[in-house]
Design a protein around this motif. Structure first.
Motif, PDB file in Angstrom:
ATOM      1  N   PRO A 145       0.809  -1.226   0.000  1.00  0.00           N
ATOM      2  CA  PRO A 145       0.000   0.000   0.000  1.00  0.00           C
ATOM      3  C   PRO A 145       0.840   1.273   0.000  1.00  0.00           C
ATOM      4  CG  PRO A 145      -0.938  -1.599   1.506  1.00  0.00           C
ATOM      5  CD  PRO A 145       0.370  -2.178   1.045  1.00  0.00           C
ATOM      6  N   GLN A 146       1.974   1.264   0.747  1.00  0.00           N
ATOM      7  CA  GLN A 146       2.837   2.448   0.771  1.00  0.00           C
ATOM      8  C   GLN A 146       3.415   2.726  -0.609  1.00  0.00           C
ATOM      9  OE1 GLN A 146       3.142  -0.322   2.694  1.00  0.00           O
ATOM     10  NE2 GLN A 146       4.038   0.161   4.707  1.00  0.00           N
ATOM     11  N   GLU A 147       3.754   1.665  -1.315  1.00  0.00           N
ATOM     12  CA  GLU A 147       4.330   1.812  -2.650  1.00  0.00           C
ATOM     13  C   GLU A 147       3.287   2.342  -3.627  1.00  0.00           C
ATOM     14  OE1 GLU A 147       7.180  -2.079  -1.852  1.00  0.00           O
ATOM     15  OE2 GLU A 147       5.531  -2.187  -3.274  1.00  0.00           O
ATOM     16  N   VAL A 148       2.069   1.808  -3.526  1.00  0.00           N
ATOM     17  CA  VAL A 148       1.000   2.275  -4.411  1.00  0.00           C
ATOM     18  C   VAL A 148       0.729   3.745  -4.170  1.00  0.00           C
ATOM     19  CG1 VAL A 148      -1.421   2.003  -5.034  1.00  0.00           C
ATOM     20  CG2 VAL A 148      -0.032  -0.022  -4.585  1.00  0.00           C
ATOM     21  N   ALA A 149       0.707   4.155  -2.890  1.00  0.00           N
ATOM     22  CA  ALA A 149       0.477   5.565  -2.569  1.00  0.00           C
ATOM     23  C   ALA A 149       1.574   6.449  -3.159  1.00  0.00           C
ATOM     24  CB  ALA A 149       0.406   5.749  -1.056  1.00  0.00           C
ATOM     25  N   ARG A 150       2.820   5.986  -3.064  1.00  0.00           N
ATOM     26  CA  ARG A 150       3.923   6.770  -3.624  1.00  0.00           C
ATOM     27  C   ARG A 150       3.820   6.843  -5.143  1.00  0.00           C
ATOM     28  NH1 ARG A 150       8.239   5.464  -6.168  1.00  0.00           N
ATOM     29  NH2 ARG A 150       8.050   3.255  -5.661  1.00  0.00           N
ATOM     30  N   MET A 151       3.480   5.728  -5.767  1.00  0.00           N
ATOM     31  CA  MET A 151       3.365   5.699  -7.225  1.00  0.00           C
ATOM     32  C   MET A 151       2.235   6.612  -7.713  1.00  0.00           C
ATOM     33  SD  MET A 151       3.980   1.593  -7.447  1.00  0.00           S
ATOM     34  CE  MET A 151       3.823   1.273  -9.209  1.00  0.00           C
ATOM     35  N   LEU A 152       1.147   6.680  -6.950  1.00  0.00           N
ATOM     36  CA  LEU A 152       0.069   7.600  -7.285  1.00  0.00           C
ATOM     37  C   LEU A 152       0.529   9.049  -7.144  1.00  0.00           C
ATOM     38  CD1 LEU A 152      -2.957   5.806  -5.595  1.00  0.00           C
ATOM     39  CD2 LEU A 152      -2.802   6.407  -8.011  1.00  0.00           C
ATOM     40  N   GLU A 153       1.280   9.328  -6.078  1.00  0.00           N
ATOM     41  CA  GLU A 153       1.780  10.689  -5.853  1.00  0.00           C
ATOM     42  C   GLU A 153       2.736  11.112  -6.966  1.00  0.00           C
ATOM     43  OE1 GLU A 153       4.208  13.263  -2.438  1.00  0.00           O
ATOM     44  OE2 GLU A 153       3.611  11.193  -2.055  1.00  0.00           O
ATOM     45  N   GLU A 154       3.579  10.185  -7.403  1.00  0.00           N
ATOM     46  CA  GLU A 154       4.536  10.481  -8.467  1.00  0.00           C
ATOM     47  C   GLU A 154       3.930  10.308  -9.859  1.00  0.00           C
ATOM     48  OE1 GLU A 154       7.825   7.914  -7.693  1.00  0.00           O
ATOM     49  OE2 GLU A 154       8.496   9.031  -5.928  1.00  0.00           O
ATOM     50  N   GLN A 155       2.671   9.844  -9.903  1.00  0.00           N
ATOM     51  CA  GLN A 155       1.919   9.651 -11.149  1.00  0.00           C
ATOM     52  C   GLN A 155       2.557   8.622 -12.086  1.00  0.00           C
ATOM     53  OE1 GLN A 155       0.991  13.594 -12.809  1.00  0.00           O
ATOM     54  NE2 GLN A 155      -0.970  13.468 -11.755  1.00  0.00           N
ATOM     55  N   THR A 156       3.247   7.642 -11.503  1.00  0.00           N
ATOM     56  CA  THR A 156       3.608   6.478 -12.299  1.00  0.00           C
ATOM     57  C   THR A 156       2.402   5.556 -12.429  1.00  0.00           C
ATOM     58  OG1 THR A 156       4.544   5.466 -10.300  1.00  0.00           O
ATOM     59  CG2 THR A 156       6.083   6.531 -11.802  1.00  0.00           C
ATOM     60  N   ILE A 157       1.447   5.702 -11.501  1.00  0.00           N
ATOM     61  CA  ILE A 157       0.101   5.182 -11.677  1.00  0.00           C
ATOM     62  C   ILE A 157      -0.817   6.391 -11.702  1.00  0.00           C
ATOM     63  CG2 ILE A 157      -1.783   3.802 -10.725  1.00  0.00           C
ATOM     64  CD1 ILE A 157       0.250   2.096  -9.302  1.00  0.00           C
ATOM     65  N   GLU A 158      -1.630   6.487 -12.730  1.00  0.00           N
ATOM     66  CA  GLU A 158      -2.490   7.669 -12.858  1.00  0.00           C
ATOM     67  C   GLU A 158      -3.933   7.263 -13.119  1.00  0.00           C
ATOM     68  OE1 GLU A 158      -3.180  11.587 -15.726  1.00  0.00           O
ATOM     69  OE2 GLU A 158      -1.348  10.391 -15.931  1.00  0.00           O
ATOM     70  N   ILE A 159      -4.844   7.948 -12.427  1.00  0.00           N
ATOM     71  CA  ILE A 159      -6.266   7.823 -12.708  1.00  0.00           C
ATOM     72  C   ILE A 159      -6.618   8.922 -13.696  1.00  0.00           C
ATOM     73  CG2 ILE A 159      -8.580   7.722 -11.725  1.00  0.00           C
ATOM     74  CD1 ILE A 159      -6.621   5.617 -10.669  1.00  0.00           C
ATOM     75  N   ALA A 160      -7.171   8.544 -14.839  1.00  0.00           N
ATOM     76  CA  ALA A 160      -7.474   9.524 -15.883  1.00  0.00           C
ATOM     77  C   ALA A 160      -8.925   9.368 -16.315  1.00  0.00           C
ATOM     78  CB  ALA A 160      -6.535   9.355 -17.076  1.00  0.00           C
TER      79      ALA A 160
END
Length: 241
Positions: free
Chosen positions: A125-140
């Motif tokens: 979960p911490q990694e997913v949160a970081r990836m969302l913050e850095e937009q390596t995972i993006e909700i579009a």
């Protein structure tokens, strides 16, 4: 933990481990087909010459799961640098998210939860949160895509039987260099009528075109359902099998 890994882990002020600089890959991604159609689907997902892949059919056939697993694998291998998730938010005033609380990720959470369920099999979960913050995972959200071009990305468009023809065209024309769009949906569960259904519309156009070089798809059937046997029984009850 090895010395090399220890150098990548930062200690926070309270002496707990911070994962801001260290990504723990929980497990590798293995794409294993459980039916002939899944085998065809995986071949399309891993084919670098197919940049737009469609997967349609009933629930439980692995359309979304395999699309996300292939995306996570491409990301882990460095084939793409970003995973983009989108899904029509039918039921929220036709894509108007403004009145929902939180940022756009929070607003879209009810619709993207099935996609994140797969991601969280491979990242903490911490990694997913970081990836969302850095937009390596993006909700579009579809409503906010106009004018964008997605480069070096793996785009998963889920439940697209609820998109309009205009939304479908807008999504597919966002494709940029070194990217892949995977479109999934079940036309039998559409909330839009046939004349306003973007997934049905594009499938018909592709069939009529007959010369697609970069676009390919697979149609799953009831025999491909790989969820609990009760899912097939439910479909029997509803008369869909």
């Amino acid at each position: 933990m090895s010395k090399r890994r220890m150098r990548n882990v930062a200690l926070a002020a309270d002496n707990t481990l911070s994962f801001n600089q260290y990504v723990e890959k929980r497990k590798t991604v293995t794409l294993i087909p459980k039916s002939l159609n899944q085998e065809t689907y995986i071949e399309l997902l891993t084919d670098s010459t197919k940049h737009i892949v469609f997967a349609t059919g009933p629930a439980g056939t692995g359309k979304t799961m395999l699309a996300m697993q292939a995306g996570v694998r491409a990301f882990k291998e460095g084939t793409v640098s970003k995973i983009i998730l989108t899904r029509p938010a039918v039921g929220v005033d036709d894509e108007r998210h403004g009145f929902l609380p939180g940022n756009i990720t929070a607003k879209m959470e009810p619709w993207t939860r099935p996609l994140f369920d797969v991601i969280q099999e491979y990242y903490r979960p911490q990694e997913v949160a970081r990836m969302l913050e850095e937009q390596t995972i993006e909700i579009a959200p579809l409503a906010f895509m106009r004018g964008r071009t997605f480069k070096d990305s793996w785009i998963v468009a889920d439940e697209m039987q609820n998109a309009t023809p205009g939304q479908m065209k807008m999504l597919l024309t966002r494709l940029g260099e070194n990217s892949k769009i995977v479109v999934t949906g079940d036309t039998r569960q559409a909330d839009r009528c046939e004349d306003d259904n973007g997934l049905l519309d594009f499938k018909g156009l592709v069939a009529a075109y007959q010369h697609s070089k970069y676009v390919a798809g697979v149609e799953f059937a009831n025999r491909d359902i790989m969820r609990h046997p009760a899912v097939k029984e439910v479909l029997h009850i509803y008369g869909e099998i």
